[in-house]
Design an enzyme around this catalytic site. Structure first.
Site, PDB file in Angstrom:
ATOM      1  CE  LYS A  97     106.122 -27.653  23.091  1.00 23.96           C
ATOM      2  NZ  LYS A  97     107.129 -27.902  22.060  1.00 23.96           N
ATOM      3  CG  ASP A 101      89.574 -31.391  18.297  1.00 27.87           C
ATOM      4  OD1 ASP A 101      90.513 -30.698  18.710  1.00 27.87           O
ATOM      5  OD2 ASP A 101      88.382 -31.066  18.425  1.00 27.87           O
ATOM      6  CD  GLU A 132     109.142 -28.269  19.127  1.00 28.80           C
ATOM      7  OE1 GLU A 132     107.922 -28.257  19.374  1.00 28.80           O
ATOM      8  OE2 GLU A 132     110.018 -28.295  20.005  1.00 28.80           O
ATOM      9  CG  HIS A 185     116.126 -28.327  19.561  1.00 34.05           C
ATOM     10  ND1 HIS A 185     114.980 -29.076  19.662  1.00 34.05           N
ATOM     11  CD2 HIS A 185     115.745 -27.079  19.226  1.00 34.05           C
ATOM     12  CE1 HIS A 185     113.958 -28.303  19.404  1.00 34.05           C
ATOM     13  NE2 HIS A 185     114.391 -27.083  19.137  1.00 34.05           N
TER      14      HIS A 185
HETATM   15  P1  NAD Z   1      80.777 -37.113  13.289  1.00 33.52           P
HETATM   16  O1  NAD Z   1      79.492 -36.703  13.903  1.00 33.52           O
HETATM   17  O2  NAD Z   1      81.194 -36.476  12.034  1.00 33.52           O
HETATM   18  O3  NAD Z   1      80.780 -38.689  13.061  1.00 33.52           O
HETATM   19  C1  NAD Z   1      80.301 -39.581  14.025  1.00 33.52           C
HETATM   20  C2  NAD Z   1      79.137 -40.367  13.435  1.00 33.52           C
HETATM   21  O4  NAD Z   1      79.564 -41.200  12.367  1.00 33.52           O
HETATM   22  C3  NAD Z   1      78.568 -41.329  14.468  1.00 33.52           C
HETATM   23  O5  NAD Z   1      77.650 -40.644  15.264  1.00 33.52           O
HETATM   24  C4  NAD Z   1      77.949 -42.417  13.612  1.00 33.52           C
HETATM   25  O6  NAD Z   1      76.622 -42.140  13.314  1.00 33.52           O
HETATM   26  C5  NAD Z   1      78.739 -42.360  12.307  1.00 33.52           C
HETATM   27  N1  NAD Z   1      79.636 -43.533  12.085  1.00 33.52           N
HETATM   28  C6  NAD Z   1      79.861 -44.150  10.895  1.00 33.52           C
HETATM   29  N2  NAD Z   1      80.752 -45.143  11.012  1.00 33.52           N
HETATM   30  C7  NAD Z   1      81.127 -45.163  12.303  1.00 33.52           C
HETATM   31  C8  NAD Z   1      82.052 -45.982  13.066  1.00 33.52           C
HETATM   32  N3  NAD Z   1      82.756 -46.977  12.512  1.00 33.52           N
HETATM   33  N4  NAD Z   1      82.204 -45.711  14.384  1.00 33.52           N
HETATM   34  C9  NAD Z   1      81.513 -44.713  14.970  1.00 33.52           C
HETATM   35  N5  NAD Z   1      80.618 -43.920  14.313  1.00 33.52           N
HETATM   36  C10 NAD Z   1      80.430 -44.148  12.988  1.00 33.52           C
HETATM   37  O7  NAD Z   1      82.011 -36.922  14.267  1.00 33.52           O
HETATM   38  P2  NAD Z   1      82.226 -37.069  15.822  1.00 33.52           P
HETATM   39  O8  NAD Z   1      83.333 -38.050  15.991  1.00 33.52           O
HETATM   40  O9  NAD Z   1      80.956 -37.314  16.579  1.00 33.52           O
HETATM   41  O10 NAD Z   1      82.760 -35.609  16.205  1.00 33.52           O
HETATM   42  C11 NAD Z   1      84.070 -35.233  15.959  1.00 33.52           C
HETATM   43  C12 NAD Z   1      84.173 -33.757  15.626  1.00 33.52           C
HETATM   44  O11 NAD Z   1      83.582 -32.974  16.646  1.00 33.52           O
HETATM   45  C13 NAD Z   1      85.585 -33.286  15.485  1.00 33.52           C
HETATM   46  O12 NAD Z   1      85.708 -32.532  14.308  1.00 33.52           O
HETATM   47  C14 NAD Z   1      85.764 -32.385  16.707  1.00 33.52           C
HETATM   48  O13 NAD Z   1      86.726 -31.370  16.415  1.00 33.52           O
HETATM   49  C15 NAD Z   1      84.403 -31.824  16.888  1.00 33.52           C
HETATM   50  N6  NAD Z   1      84.020 -31.257  18.177  1.00 33.52           N
HETATM   51  C16 NAD Z   1      84.806 -31.349  19.289  1.00 33.52           C
HETATM   52  C17 NAD Z   1      84.389 -30.799  20.489  1.00 33.52           C
HETATM   53  C18 NAD Z   1      85.265 -30.934  21.712  1.00 33.52           C
HETATM   54  O14 NAD Z   1      86.231 -31.681  21.687  1.00 33.52           O
HETATM   55  N7  NAD Z   1      84.971 -30.249  22.819  1.00 33.52           N
HETATM   56  C19 NAD Z   1      83.145 -30.163  20.558  1.00 33.52           C
HETATM   57  C20 NAD Z   1      82.344 -30.104  19.419  1.00 33.52           C
HETATM   58  C21 NAD Z   1      82.790 -30.668  18.225  1.00 33.52           C
END
Ligand code: NAD
Length: 424
Positions: A264, A280, A86, A378
């Site tokens: 928005k 996300d 945009e 714009h």
């Molecule tokens: P992930 O599981 O890939 O990573 C998280 C893991 O990384 C942690 O559980 C931990 O074990 C490890 N880790 C390593 N270094 C870390 C640090 N410094 N801090 C924290 N953890 C560390 O990712 P996530 O963040 O659990 O999930 C994010 C993904 O889930 C996104 O892609 C999102 O789009 C998706 N998702 C979103 C929804 C929703 O928003 N409703 C639902 C399902 C999935």
């Protein structure tokens, strides 16, 4: 001769290579050779990575990344990469930040990095009693959750608290357990979903209820980011501008039709940084809008007031579940590069910068709306898009756009006439 209707039942598409899938789609949609070639060019995203990020990949979608200048956040000058299609979004942040740079820029804070996972229990015979029984198991629940993610615990995160709510629904009372988890530098969806799934059978055993859903809440109201800034009356062009901005805010605070557009605009800035860093966008947007409706009616995410000195004080507070690891943040090379440009060392620091961008965006939108109107600024950028739609190339784009702006009519048909005139 009539052609048979193509079928969308492309069996085994997921097992094909990217090139094979694209060929099948080209065939289905009757795409010409140029379009097929265009889709086959995957730019700077490794096709193998793209193929692992989502399903049925056939192409990539390039979105421009612009950089917002003039931002000072908590005393640090920062350049902010923004991915958006945009026009005016990046310019809006640059302008707002320039006008408050002299008064110190943005001051930010967060409420921490706590995510909430929900477990839904239905048909619990004695919901109130069951709620207390679950709360009694807090230590056990903590041990079960932390055992799911020893790395997270090692990094200082993990289970923090337990909440159990009784929610009255059309199907009777439901016992909803909230696991409150510090996910540190991860957005945390996968991390907390695993915990919710682990705890679920135990909850059934302790309560006699039945579990259905086990998933995070995107209303991440334990993960709020805040930003504030002050614009001097002089820097923004006087008391009329200031009062116009405050009045625009009051309108949004009182009217959901206006608040939707107001927010928005805020999300134009927020989502652009969220996307640029591989986070996300939908999770952040869902959280922001749910938070904007937390009082029971939908309202503004920002607040605008006049200070004792007669200056303009803006502030924002919204849930920002973003991470530096997990999801695409570490995998997507452009996201990694954008995080390097930002120079943030924690998910909280990233969230704080994003909140500042949301506030900056809102300032510019309200200032334009309360003064010259949104179209003036714009339209000059929009005119370039229209010029390109009319077929302008290279230097022609700026010339045709300038002619459209000068005439005050930004339309494709006029752009085509201008282009024809230019080409003689
Ligand atoms: P992930 O599981 O890939 O990573 C998280 C893991 O990384 C942690 O559980 C931990 O074990 C490890 N880790 C390593 N270094 C870390 C640090 N410094 N801090 C924290 N953890 C560390 O990712 P996530 O963040 O659990 O999930 C994010 C993904 O889930 C996104 O892609 C999102 O789009 C998706 N998702 C979103 C929804 C929703 O928003 N409703 C639902 C399902 C999935």
């Amino acid at each position: 001769m009539t052609h048979p209707t193509p079928t969308s039942r492309l069996s085994g598409l997921h097992k094909n290579s990217i090139a094979e899938r694209l060929a099948r789609v080209v065939d289905f949609a009757g795409l010409d050779e140029d379009t097929a070639q265009h889709l086959a060019d995957m730019g700077n995203l490794d096709p193998h990575l793209a193929d692992h990020l989502i399903e049925n990949v056939i192409a990539t979608m390039n979105v421009p990344v612009g950089v917002a200048t003039n931002m000072k956040v908590d005393g640090r000058d920062v350049l902010i990469p923004m991915a958006t299609e945009e026009s005016s979004v990046v310019a809006a942040v640059c302008n707002a930040a320039r006008q408050c740079y002299g008064s110190g820029g943005f001051v930010t804070s967060t409420s921490g990095s706590l995510m909430i996972a929900q477990v839904q229990l239905v048909d619990t015979p004695d919901p109130a009693h069951a709620r207390i029984r679950i709360l009694e198991r807090k230590a056990e629940i903590q041990a079960l959750c932390d055992a799911c993610d020893p790395l997270l615990v090692e990094l200082g995160g993990g289970f923090r608290d337990l909440e159990v709510r009784i929610v009255d629904t059309a199907g009777g009372p439901m016992v909803i357990t909230h696991l409150i988890v510090d996910t540190r530098d991860a957005m945390g969806a996968n991390a907390v979903n695993t915990m919710a799934e682990t705890i679920a059978p135990h909850l059934e055993g302790w309560t006699g209820g039945r579990v259905y859903l086990r998933i995070l809440s995107n209303l991440a109201d334990r993960r709020l980011a805040r930003a504030r800034a002050t614009w001097t009356c002089e820097a923004i062009g006087g008391a009329d501008v200031r009062d116009g901005i405050v009045s625009a805010y009051r309108f949004a605070a009182a009217d959901p039709y206006r608040a939707a557009t107001h927010n928005k605009g805020i999300m134009n800035g927020v989502s652009a940084v969220v996307l640029a860093t591989g986070n996300d966008t939908r999770a952040v947007e869902a959280g922001a809008h749910a938070y904007a409706a937390r009082q029971g009616w939908y309202s503004s995410l920002t607040t605008w007031e006049v200070t004792a000195d007669g200056d303009l004080a803006g502030s924002i507070e919204l849930p920002l579940a973003v991470g530096l690891i997990g999801g695409a943040t570490r995998l997507h090379p452009t996201a990694r590069a954008c995080l390097k440009i930002l120079g943030v060392d924690s998910a909280e620091a990233l969230a704080r910068v994003i909140a500042a961008v949301g506030l900056a965006q809102n300032f510019s939108a309200l200032k334009a709306l309360a003064t010259t109107g949104i179209q003036k600024g714009h339209m000059s950028l929009h005119a370039q898009n229209i010029a390109m739609m009319a077929g302008a190339q290279g230097n022609e784009i700026a010339q045709v756009a300038a002619a459209l702006v000068a005439q005050g009519t930004v339309r494709v048909d006029i752009a085509k006439q201008e282009l024809a005139r230019l080409r003689g």
